[in-house]
Scaffold this motif. Structure first.
Motif, PDB file in Angstrom:
ATOM      1  N   LEU A 105       0.860  -1.177   0.000  1.00  0.00           N
ATOM      2  CA  LEU A 105       0.000   0.000   0.000  1.00  0.00           C
ATOM      3  C   LEU A 105       0.902   1.235   0.000  1.00  0.00           C
ATOM      4  N   SER A 106       0.363   2.382   0.366  1.00  0.00           N
ATOM      5  CA  SER A 106       1.180   3.596   0.315  1.00  0.00           C
ATOM      6  C   SER A 106       2.183   3.670   1.456  1.00  0.00           C
ATOM      7  N   SER A 107       1.971   2.872   2.519  1.00  0.00           N
ATOM      8  CA  SER A 107       2.874   2.904   3.671  1.00  0.00           C
ATOM      9  C   SER A 107       2.801   1.588   4.420  1.00  0.00           C
ATOM     10  N   GLU A 108       3.878   1.265   5.124  1.00  0.00           N
ATOM     11  CA  GLU A 108       3.853   0.142   6.047  1.00  0.00           C
ATOM     12  C   GLU A 108       3.103   0.544   7.315  1.00  0.00           C
ATOM     13  N   PRO A 109       2.618  -0.417   8.116  1.00  0.00           N
ATOM     14  CA  PRO A 109       2.019  -0.073   9.407  1.00  0.00           C
ATOM     15  C   PRO A 109       3.065   0.565  10.321  1.00  0.00           C
ATOM     16  N   ILE A 110       2.639   1.522  11.118  1.00  0.00           N
ATOM     17  CA  ILE A 110       3.550   2.253  11.996  1.00  0.00           C
ATOM     18  C   ILE A 110       2.967   2.290  13.404  1.00  0.00           C
ATOM     19  N   ILE A 111       3.819   2.109  14.410  1.00  0.00           N
ATOM     20  CA  ILE A 111       3.375   2.195  15.795  1.00  0.00           C
ATOM     21  C   ILE A 111       3.599   3.608  16.322  1.00  0.00           C
ATOM     22  N   VAL A 112       2.552   4.183  16.892  1.00  0.00           N
ATOM     23  CA  VAL A 112       2.622   5.501  17.526  1.00  0.00           C
ATOM     24  C   VAL A 112       2.039   5.370  18.930  1.00  0.00           C
ATOM     25  N   ASP A 113       2.853   5.635  19.936  1.00  0.00           N
ATOM     26  CA  ASP A 113       2.408   5.548  21.335  1.00  0.00           C
ATOM     27  C   ASP A 113       1.733   4.213  21.633  1.00  0.00           C
ATOM     28  N   GLY A 114       2.322   3.138  21.125  1.00  0.00           N
ATOM     29  CA  GLY A 114       1.815   1.805  21.414  1.00  0.00           C
ATOM     30  C   GLY A 114       0.630   1.371  20.576  1.00  0.00           C
ATOM     31  N   ARG A 115       0.210   2.183  19.622  1.00  0.00           N
ATOM     32  CA  ARG A 115      -0.926   1.848  18.760  1.00  0.00           C
ATOM     33  C   ARG A 115      -0.465   1.686  17.316  1.00  0.00           C
ATOM     34  N   THR A 116      -1.041   0.698  16.626  1.00  0.00           N
ATOM     35  CA  THR A 116      -0.703   0.462  15.223  1.00  0.00           C
ATOM     36  C   THR A 116      -1.581   1.322  14.329  1.00  0.00           C
ATOM     37  N   LEU A 117      -0.944   2.053  13.428  1.00  0.00           N
ATOM     38  CA  LEU A 117      -1.663   2.865  12.451  1.00  0.00           C
ATOM     39  C   LEU A 117      -1.397   2.321  11.054  1.00  0.00           C
ATOM     40  N   VAL A 118      -2.434   2.327  10.213  1.00  0.00           N
ATOM     41  CA  VAL A 118      -2.314   1.846   8.836  1.00  0.00           C
ATOM     42  C   VAL A 118      -2.835   2.923   7.890  1.00  0.00           C
ATOM     43  N   PRO A 119      -2.384   2.918   6.627  1.00  0.00           N
ATOM     44  CA  PRO A 119      -2.889   3.913   5.670  1.00  0.00           C
ATOM     45  C   PRO A 119      -4.370   3.700   5.402  1.00  0.00           C
ATOM     46  N   ILE A 120      -5.079   4.770   5.128  1.00  0.00           N
ATOM     47  CA  ILE A 120      -6.535   4.707   5.019  1.00  0.00           C
ATOM     48  C   ILE A 120      -7.008   3.722   3.955  1.00  0.00           C
ATOM     49  N   GLU A 121      -6.254   3.558   2.865  1.00  0.00           N
ATOM     50  CA  GLU A 121      -6.708   2.643   1.810  1.00  0.00           C
ATOM     51  C   GLU A 121      -6.732   1.187   2.272  1.00  0.00           C
ATOM     52  N   PHE A 122      -6.071   0.887   3.384  1.00  0.00           N
ATOM     53  CA  PHE A 122      -6.065  -0.466   3.945  1.00  0.00           C
ATOM     54  C   PHE A 122      -7.484  -1.002   4.134  1.00  0.00           C
ATOM     55  N   PHE A 123      -8.392  -0.158   4.585  1.00  0.00           N
ATOM     56  CA  PHE A 123      -9.734  -0.621   4.935  1.00  0.00           C
ATOM     57  C   PHE A 123     -10.517  -1.088   3.706  1.00  0.00           C
ATOM     58  N   HIS A 124     -10.193  -0.541   2.551  1.00  0.00           N
ATOM     59  CA  HIS A 124     -10.803  -1.040   1.314  1.00  0.00           C
ATOM     60  C   HIS A 124      -9.980  -2.161   0.699  1.00  0.00           C
ATOM     61  N   GLU A 125      -8.690  -1.918   0.512  1.00  0.00           N
ATOM     62  CA  GLU A 125      -7.858  -2.857  -0.237  1.00  0.00           C
ATOM     63  C   GLU A 125      -7.710  -4.204   0.472  1.00  0.00           C
ATOM     64  N   VAL A 126      -7.655  -4.199   1.792  1.00  0.00           N
ATOM     65  CA  VAL A 126      -7.443  -5.440   2.539  1.00  0.00           C
ATOM     66  C   VAL A 126      -8.761  -6.022   3.056  1.00  0.00           C
ATOM     67  N   LEU A 127      -9.639  -5.173   3.587  1.00  0.00           N
ATOM     68  CA  LEU A 127     -10.852  -5.666   4.246  1.00  0.00           C
ATOM     69  C   LEU A 127     -12.125  -5.437   3.437  1.00  0.00           C
ATOM     70  N   ASN A 128     -12.022  -4.690   2.341  1.00  0.00           N
ATOM     71  CA  ASN A 128     -13.176  -4.427   1.477  1.00  0.00           C
ATOM     72  C   ASN A 128     -14.332  -3.778   2.243  1.00  0.00           C
ATOM     73  N   ILE A 129     -14.004  -2.861   3.137  1.00  0.00           N
ATOM     74  CA  ILE A 129     -15.012  -2.128   3.899  1.00  0.00           C
ATOM     75  C   ILE A 129     -15.388  -0.865   3.137  1.00  0.00           C
ATOM     76  N   TYR A 130     -16.670  -0.649   2.980  1.00  0.00           N
ATOM     77  CA  TYR A 130     -17.146   0.539   2.277  1.00  0.00           C
ATOM     78  C   TYR A 130     -17.094   1.747   3.207  1.00  0.00           C
ATOM     79  N   PHE A 131     -16.652   2.890   2.681  1.00  0.00           N
ATOM     80  CA  PHE A 131     -16.669   4.121   3.465  1.00  0.00           C
ATOM     81  C   PHE A 131     -16.866   5.314   2.548  1.00  0.00           C
TER      82      PHE A 131
END
Length: 223
Positions: A105-131
């Motif tokens: 995707l556009s970025s690898e997952p990144i940890i910020v303050d103990g939380r994993t963040l993913v690029p917004i397109e992840f929710f469509h490209e990986v999970l096929n969630i509509y938004f």
């Protein structure tokens, strides 16, 4: 002597980080997130990291009834809901969906303050969630029977700028004729700077103008 070298290297690394860091590397965003009308409360907010919109993974998906598991040995996050399964590795731009080959995707997952963040397109490209995105508000519809978003891709052969939109003319190959025109508006999220000759992917609504070449709107554009 070794101690002196170590101190010098440490200073050089710190100095280099200082020189190349900018206020745009990490910044909070005004985007708010909702799941079927209910707002999501975060301890780590959605934010732009190196110019890419990144969303908290666990807090967002638990609101959609996903089971999130941290694999400390592999430094990976596993997520599942029913038959859906995906796996992401911290620091690796390699996303696994079901038993498919990994993709980027556009970025690898990144940890910020103990939380994993993913690029917004992840929710469509990986999970096929509509938004939908409107007025800095991102609304997810994980359980409704709605048309899915689609991904288009191609080489940017030409960029036309107008008053309220930018047109990206895409072709299958750099020498081929244009097969699709993507319209970017003020609502479009750019995960990368795009120029002519780039191979890009766009997350778009399922509706397309019946013309030749076809035309549609870009919700997210990245490469």
């Amino acid at each position: 002597m070794k101690k002196t070298i170590t101190i010098c290297i440490t200073f050089l690394l710190l100095f280099t980080s200082f020189v190349f860091a900018s206020k745009d590397d990490v910044s909070l965003t005004e985007y708010t997130l909702l799941v079927e009308g209910q707002s999501i409360q975060f301890d780590v907010q959605p934010q732009f990291i190196y110019g890419k919109l990144m969303l908290p993974l666990r807090t967002t998906l638990e609101k959609m009834d996903y089971i999130i598991t941290w694999n400390n040995e592999e430094r990976a996050v596993e997520l599942s809901k029913g038959v859906n399964y995906a796996k992401v590795f911290i620091g690796k731009n390699s996303y696994f969906k079901h038993k498919m080959a990994p993709f980027t995707l556009s970025s690898e997952p990144i940890i910020v303050d103990g939380r994993t963040l993913v690029p917004i397109e992840f929710f469509h490209e990986v999970l096929n969630i509509y938004f939908e995105i409107e007025n800095s508000q991102i609304t997810f519809y994980p359980n409704e029977d709605v048309d899915t978003l689609v991904t288009h891709m191609g080489y940017v052969s030409k960029i036309n700028e107008a008053e309220n939109t930018v047109e990206y003319h895409l072709s299958n190959d750099k020498e081929d004729e244009v097969h699709l025109i993507i319209h970017a508006t003020k609502e479009t999220i750019f995960q990368n700077t795009i120029k002519e000759g780039d191979f890009i992917r766009t997350v778009s609504p399922p509706i397309m103008l019946l013309s030749y070449p076809g035309q549609t709107r870009g919700i997210i554009i990245y490469k």
